[in-house]
Design a protein around this motif. Sequence first.
Motif: not given
Length: 125
Positions: A48-54, A69-73, A81-93
């Motif tokens: 779905v989304a990936t983020i570099s080590w930095t 939006t993927i982010s890291r601290d 993983l911040q998910m907005l405007m979710l759709k039924p097709e986003d349903t998953a584990i």
Amino acid sequence: QVQLVESGGGLVQPGGSLRVSCAASGFTFDDYAMGWFRQAPGKEREPVATISWTGRRTYYKDSVKGRFTISRDNAKNTVYLQMLMLKPEDTAIYYCAREKRANVVTGLQMLIDYWGQGTQVTVSS
């Protein structure tokens, strides 16, 4: 040992938002790219989304661009993983995962050596 623990899943209505988190331990978190994957019933697991080590580089599946939006601290050893405007097709584990190679920028195609246990996200009215 390496542990990835997801939290924050749940039931949300279409158009709603949700944030899932992944707390990492057992390794030097800021040396590794991290990713969020998902698996819907009857389908293969997909990135779905990936983020570099930095945290400076992020990559998204086309269908979630502009909504997720993927982010890291790195101080908290946590990826979000911040998910907005979710759709039924986003349903998953939704699964958190670690890229097996340190300090490598991989895009969406990661080589995974560790997975979290997953958190269910259900989008339904």
